[in-house]
Design a protein around this motif. Structure first.
Motif, PDB file in Angstrom:
ATOM      1  N   ALA A  94      13.464 -19.542  -7.222  1.00 59.80           N
ATOM      2  CA  ALA A  94      13.311 -19.541  -8.683  1.00 59.80           C
ATOM      3  C   ALA A  94      14.005 -18.365  -9.370  1.00 59.80           C
ATOM      4  N   ASP A  95      14.070 -17.209  -8.698  1.00 56.90           N
ATOM      5  CA  ASP A  95      14.677 -16.041  -9.362  1.00 56.90           C
ATOM      6  C   ASP A  95      16.212 -16.148  -9.419  1.00 56.90           C
ATOM      7  N   HIS A  96      16.752 -17.250  -8.854  1.00 57.45           N
ATOM      8  CA  HIS A  96      18.209 -17.491  -8.894  1.00 57.45           C
ATOM      9  C   HIS A  96      18.573 -18.740  -9.696  1.00 57.45           C
ATOM     10  N   ILE A  97      17.722 -19.750  -9.610  1.00 54.51           N
ATOM     11  CA  ILE A  97      18.052 -21.004 -10.306  1.00 54.51           C
ATOM     12  C   ILE A  97      17.155 -21.280 -11.514  1.00 54.51           C
ATOM     13  N   GLY A 187      24.083 -13.052  -2.738  1.00 56.69           N
ATOM     14  CA  GLY A 187      22.878 -13.837  -2.999  1.00 56.69           C
ATOM     15  C   GLY A 187      21.692 -13.137  -2.351  1.00 56.69           C
ATOM     16  N   ASP A 188      20.832 -13.890  -1.674  1.00 58.13           N
ATOM     17  CA  ASP A 188      19.712 -13.276  -0.945  1.00 58.13           C
ATOM     18  C   ASP A 188      19.941 -13.358   0.566  1.00 58.13           C
ATOM     19  N   ALA A 189      21.218 -13.438   0.961  1.00 56.01           N
ATOM     20  CA  ALA A 189      21.536 -13.620   2.387  1.00 56.01           C
ATOM     21  C   ALA A 189      20.891 -12.543   3.264  1.00 56.01           C
ATOM     22  N   GLY A 212      22.607  -7.832  -0.926  1.00 56.93           N
ATOM     23  CA  GLY A 212      21.774  -8.999  -0.670  1.00 56.93           C
ATOM     24  C   GLY A 212      20.306  -8.772  -1.005  1.00 56.93           C
ATOM     25  N   HIS A 213      19.692  -9.823  -1.546  1.00 55.50           N
ATOM     26  CA  HIS A 213      18.237  -9.878  -1.739  1.00 55.50           C
ATOM     27  C   HIS A 213      17.673  -8.677  -2.504  1.00 55.50           C
ATOM     28  N   HIS A 214      18.350  -8.280  -3.582  1.00 57.67           N
ATOM     29  CA  HIS A 214      17.845  -7.257  -4.513  1.00 57.67           C
ATOM     30  C   HIS A 214      17.556  -5.915  -3.847  1.00 57.67           C
ATOM     31  N   GLY A 215      18.187  -5.684  -2.698  1.00 56.36           N
ATOM     32  CA  GLY A 215      17.954  -4.411  -2.008  1.00 56.36           C
ATOM     33  C   GLY A 215      16.756  -4.443  -1.081  1.00 56.36           C
TER      34      GLY A 215
HETATM   35 ZN   LIG Z   1      16.245 -13.414  -5.050  1.00 55.26          ZN
END
Ligand SMILES: [Zn+2]
Length: 290
Positions: A94-97, A187-189, A212-215
């Motif tokens: 959800a935080d991406h789409i 992305g969040d890889a 990736g993944h907001h740190g």
């Molecule tokens: Zn995310």
């Protein structure tokens, strides 16, 4: 004789003019506007939304959480964008789409890319519905896909294989090359994807790495950071977020590798202006959430 003096004086003035002209601008200053591209790490709180803008093409990678779509639509309008060449939904979290349905309802979009993984949330259904309303078919985001836009090379490096039940492992990883400059958007890889990329033997070097993944410490392993060898790291995270992103482990690793960190939770929207040789970075206080 008199005319000769006038001619000589004129010549001297021309010489002086050329000598004093500011022909050595600062790096990235006064670039050839036709070859300038911009990358924006939008301030969307805890979530992700990144824009690539060339003279005639715009590509949006992710659209933040539900409720962030309106902010992003406003950012796009501020930047004079009325159409998107492509939207890349890195993975169905959800935080991406979340905001993509609002964005897709507001602007025409030529192409949409998403990894081939199903998700049952209402947010994901809203996204699929908005894509359908645009009358476009989702193209599969996977390693090797090239998105044809002018002036740059835009390529997906991941996913290299099917992901797991962890949706992050499906994340599309995007490589942008603009002459001598390059960007890598993760992305969040997770580290699993980083290992896939390292094993693939692909050239991963980038000047700017979108972390990736907001740190989170499930990404950004030391071998991966060393292979990418960026001078700057972009981290999209919300101020005081509940996850503690970015995590101290990641911040320490970035410091150990002498990588300058640009954080949306501290700088708001961050703009990278590339002229193909150098990259200028600035914080855009006019592109902030309402
Ligand atoms: Zn995310």
């Amino acid at each position: 004789m008199k005319w000769g003096s006038v001619a000589l004086l004129a010549l001297c003035l021309i010489v002086v003019f050329y000598m004093t002209r500011d022909d050595e601008p600062l790096p990235g200053d006064r670039p050839d506007t036709a070859s300038v591209i911009n990358v924006y790490g939008f301030d969307v709180g805890q979530g992700d939304s990144t824009l690539i803008q060339t003279k005639n093409d715009t590509v949006l990678i992710d659209g933040g959480n539900n409720g962030k779509g309106d902010d992003i639509v406003r950012y796009l309008k501020t930047l004079g964008i009325t159409r998107l060449t492509a939207v890349i939904a890195t993975h169905p979290d959800a935080d991406h789409i979340g905001g993509l349905d609002t964005i897709l309802d507001a602007l025409p979009v030529d192409q949409v890319y998403a990894p081939r993984v199903n998700h049952t949330t209402e947010t994901y259904r809203d996204f699929l519905l908005a894509v359908k309303k645009q009358g476009v078919t989702i193209k599969t985001a996977k390693s090797g896909v090239v998105i044809p836009i002018e002036a740059v090379r835009l390529k997906l490096l991941a996913p290299l294989r099917d992901g797991t039940s962890d949706l992050n492992s499906w994340s599309a990883v995007v490589q942008l090359i603009h002459q001598d400059n390059s960007f890598l958007f993760m992305g969040d890889a997770p580290i699993r994807t980083e290992q896939d990329l390292l094993e693939s033997g692909m050239d991963l070097r980038a000047d700017v790495l979108k972390i990736g993944h907001h740190g989170a410490d499930t990404s950004s392993s030391i071998p991966f950071l060393q292979a990418v060898h960026p001078s700057r790291a972009l981290i999209s995270a919300g101020k005081g977020n509940a996850y503690g992103h970015p995590r101290p482990t990641v911040m320490n690793a970035l410091a150990a590798e002498s990588i300058t960190v640009d954080r949306t939770d501290r700088m708001g929207t961050i703009q990278y202006m590339s002229n193909g040789q150098t990259i200028q970075v600035k914080s855009r206080t006019d592109l902030r959430p309402e």
